[in-house]
Design an enzyme around this catalytic site. Sequence first.
Site, PDB file in Angstrom:
ATOM      1  N   SER A 143       0.857  -1.193   0.000  1.00 50.82           N
ATOM      2  CA  SER A 143       0.000   0.000   0.000  1.00 50.82           C
ATOM      3  C   SER A 143       0.888   1.236   0.000  1.00 50.82           C
ATOM      4  O   SER A 143       2.062   1.161   0.393  1.00 50.82           O
ATOM      5  CB  SER A 143      -0.871  -0.004   1.262  1.00 50.82           C
ATOM      6  OG  SER A 143      -1.517   1.242   1.421  1.00 50.82           O
ATOM      7  N   TYR A 156      -2.254  -1.525  10.481  1.00 49.56           N
ATOM      8  CA  TYR A 156      -2.395  -1.865   9.056  1.00 49.56           C
ATOM      9  C   TYR A 156      -1.144  -1.433   8.289  1.00 49.56           C
ATOM     10  O   TYR A 156      -0.567  -2.207   7.528  1.00 49.56           O
ATOM     11  CB  TYR A 156      -3.643  -1.175   8.484  1.00 49.56           C
ATOM     12  CG  TYR A 156      -3.779  -1.323   6.987  1.00 49.56           C
ATOM     13  CD1 TYR A 156      -4.064  -2.561   6.421  1.00 49.56           C
ATOM     14  CD2 TYR A 156      -3.599  -0.233   6.130  1.00 49.56           C
ATOM     15  CE1 TYR A 156      -4.174  -2.707   5.051  1.00 49.56           C
ATOM     16  CE2 TYR A 156      -3.708  -0.371   4.766  1.00 49.56           C
ATOM     17  CZ  TYR A 156      -3.997  -1.607   4.221  1.00 49.56           C
ATOM     18  OH  TYR A 156      -4.084  -1.753   2.862  1.00 49.56           O
TER      19      TYR A 156
HETATM   20  N1  LIG Z   1      -8.749  -0.367  -1.265  1.00 51.84           N
HETATM   21  C1  LIG Z   1      -7.676   0.377  -1.017  1.00 51.84           C
HETATM   22  O1  LIG Z   1      -7.754   1.628  -0.916  1.00 51.84           O
HETATM   23  C2  LIG Z   1      -6.313  -0.258  -0.859  1.00 51.84           C
HETATM   24  C3  LIG Z   1      -5.203   0.597  -0.871  1.00 51.84           C
HETATM   25  C4  LIG Z   1      -3.934   0.031  -0.725  1.00 51.84           C
HETATM   26  C5  LIG Z   1      -3.796  -1.343  -0.590  1.00 51.84           C
HETATM   27  N2  LIG Z   1      -4.894  -2.144  -0.590  1.00 51.84           N
HETATM   28  C6  LIG Z   1      -4.686  -3.593  -0.450  1.00 51.84           C
HETATM   29  O2  LIG Z   1      -5.257  -4.239  -1.560  1.00 51.84           O
HETATM   30  C7  LIG Z   1      -5.568  -5.593  -1.218  1.00 51.84           C
HETATM   31  C8  LIG Z   1      -6.956  -5.910  -1.740  1.00 51.84           C
HETATM   32  O3  LIG Z   1      -7.884  -5.068  -1.072  1.00 51.84           O
HETATM   33  P1  LIG Z   1      -9.187  -4.491  -1.796  1.00 51.84           P
HETATM   34  O4  LIG Z   1      -9.102  -3.024  -1.767  1.00 51.84           O
HETATM   35  O5  LIG Z   1      -9.410  -5.165  -3.086  1.00 51.84           O
HETATM   36  O6  LIG Z   1     -10.298  -4.898  -0.713  1.00 51.84           O
HETATM   37  P2  LIG Z   1     -11.508  -5.943  -0.760  1.00 51.84           P
HETATM   38  O7  LIG Z   1     -12.414  -5.649  -1.898  1.00 51.84           O
HETATM   39  O8  LIG Z   1     -12.067  -5.941   0.620  1.00 51.84           O
HETATM   40  O9  LIG Z   1     -10.785  -7.324  -1.054  1.00 51.84           O
HETATM   41  C9  LIG Z   1     -10.078  -8.032  -0.081  1.00 51.84           C
HETATM   42  C10 LIG Z   1      -9.909  -9.453  -0.570  1.00 51.84           C
HETATM   43  O10 LIG Z   1      -9.143 -10.185   0.404  1.00 51.84           O
HETATM   44  C11 LIG Z   1      -9.858 -11.371   0.742  1.00 51.84           C
HETATM   45  N3  LIG Z   1      -9.538 -11.729   2.112  1.00 51.84           N
HETATM   46  C12 LIG Z   1      -9.551 -10.936   3.203  1.00 51.84           C
HETATM   47  N4  LIG Z   1      -9.233 -11.639   4.292  1.00 51.84           N
HETATM   48  C13 LIG Z   1      -8.996 -12.910   3.873  1.00 51.84           C
HETATM   49  C14 LIG Z   1      -8.618 -14.112   4.522  1.00 51.84           C
HETATM   50  N5  LIG Z   1      -8.414 -14.151   5.857  1.00 51.84           N
HETATM   51  N6  LIG Z   1      -8.455 -15.236   3.790  1.00 51.84           N
HETATM   52  C15 LIG Z   1      -8.666 -15.204   2.446  1.00 51.84           C
HETATM   53  N7  LIG Z   1      -9.022 -14.099   1.776  1.00 51.84           N
HETATM   54  C16 LIG Z   1      -9.189 -12.970   2.487  1.00 51.84           C
HETATM   55  C17 LIG Z   1     -11.335 -11.028   0.542  1.00 51.84           C
HETATM   56  O11 LIG Z   1     -12.068 -12.187   0.216  1.00 51.84           O
HETATM   57  P3  LIG Z   1     -13.079 -12.984   1.191  1.00 51.84           P
HETATM   58  O12 LIG Z   1     -13.707 -11.999   2.120  1.00 51.84           O
HETATM   59  O13 LIG Z   1     -14.037 -13.624   0.230  1.00 51.84           O
HETATM   60  O14 LIG Z   1     -12.196 -13.990   1.872  1.00 51.84           O
HETATM   61  C18 LIG Z   1     -11.252 -10.155  -0.703  1.00 51.84           C
HETATM   62  O15 LIG Z   1     -11.223 -10.963  -1.862  1.00 51.84           O
HETATM   63  C19 LIG Z   1      -5.430  -5.680   0.304  1.00 51.84           C
HETATM   64  O16 LIG Z   1      -4.220  -6.325   0.631  1.00 51.84           O
HETATM   65  C20 LIG Z   1      -5.384  -4.232   0.747  1.00 51.84           C
HETATM   66  O17 LIG Z   1      -4.627  -4.064   1.919  1.00 51.84           O
HETATM   67  C21 LIG Z   1      -6.155  -1.623  -0.728  1.00 51.84           C
END
Ligand SMILES: NC(=O)c1ccc[n+]([C@@H]2O[C@H](COP(=O)([O-])OP(=O)(O)OC[C@H]3O[C@@H](n4cnc5c(N)ncnc54)[C@H](OP(=O)(O)O)[C@@H]3O)[C@@H](O)[C@H]2O)c1
Length: 285
Positions: A143, A156
């Site tokens: 991130s 985080y």
């Molecule tokens: N959105 C942002 O602004 C942002 C910014 C920087 C970095 N990120 C990073 O991007 C990545 C993806 O996030 P996103 O924004 O796409 O959020 P999201 O839509 O909430 O997706 C998160 C994904 O992780 C899976 N997940 C969470 N906990 C899990 C577990 N214990 N076991 C297996 N799967 C798990 C969820 O699937 P299930 O719930 O179906 O298991 C979902 O597919 C994350 O690592 C996040 O830290 C996001």
Amino acid sequence: MRDLTGRVVVITGASSGIGAATAVACAEQGMKLVLGARRRDRLEEVAAMVRARGGGVELLVGDVTDPGNAAGLLDLAEDAHGGADFVFSNAGYSFERPFTETSEEDLRAMFEVNFFASVELCRLAARRWLEGGRGGHLILCSSCVSKFPLPYQGIYAATKAAQAMVARSLRHELAPRGIRVSTVHPITTRTEFFDRSAERSGFSEGEAGRNGVPDHAPRLFVQSPERVARAVIGGMRSPRSEIWTSWTVRFSAALFTLFPALQDLVMGRQAASAHPRHDRADDRG
Ligand SMILES: NC(=O)c1ccc[n+]([C@@H]2O[C@H](COP(=O)([O-])OP(=O)(O)OC[C@H]3O[C@@H](n4cnc5c(N)ncnc54)[C@H](OP(=O)(O)O)[C@@H]3O)[C@@H](O)[C@H]2O)c1
């Protein structure tokens, strides 16, 4: 530029957001996929989009912290497609909470998912590539906050900085053996991430923000998951150490490192705007 046609990618956190968008983008490149997440129905929806684009796809429903989850994903890639060429270690979550109100259990749980499970998948994949005498490419979803933590999100940010630090070291260990290591540093991305974070943080509907993005996020710095997916594809085709989606934020991160007092000024303002919603969340118990 590497041709991705027929290459095999394992993606965790593929049931929504950045993981789902990247899965679809990989299918559009002619790649074969292995996707993991806990929600079977959502994973099936993504698989249908992948198949509609002609991509072969295998699914593993489970928690990344389950013993055997990482090995199971890599086994699927071997059995179905002859082995992974890329691993996108992407599953992760956050909450926004005062540090003193965070239980040790919650603190450790976030590290288990965002850090330990993420690097374990990379460790296992790299070992298999080394044993098989083949190369590969590890991509960890970190991130922008790995560079400048936001108030109330220190844990985080620490998980994301820890991932990035391991990757930074690992890339030099593995480069001579033909294995690439990259980190992705998205800025605020319109996914379920913030809705789920708001639930965990005890915020009311108004405080959770709109369209999946908190109200306090500057709209200039909000992007779609497809934008991150395009950047990841770019990083697969043309490997680089860090994959960024915003030059402005990348430049700010560099400035914050050079001038910590500037970082303190900006983060102090962020904290001041966040105090009231945490006070209200506290009052609600
Ligand atoms: N959105 C942002 O602004 C942002 C910014 C920087 C970095 N990120 C990073 O991007 C990545 C993806 O996030 P996103 O924004 O796409 O959020 P999201 O839509 O909430 O997706 C998160 C994904 O992780 C899976 N997940 C969470 N906990 C899990 C577990 N214990 N076991 C297996 N799967 C798990 C969820 O699937 P299930 O719930 O179906 O298991 C979902 O597919 C994350 O690592 C996040 O830290 C996001």
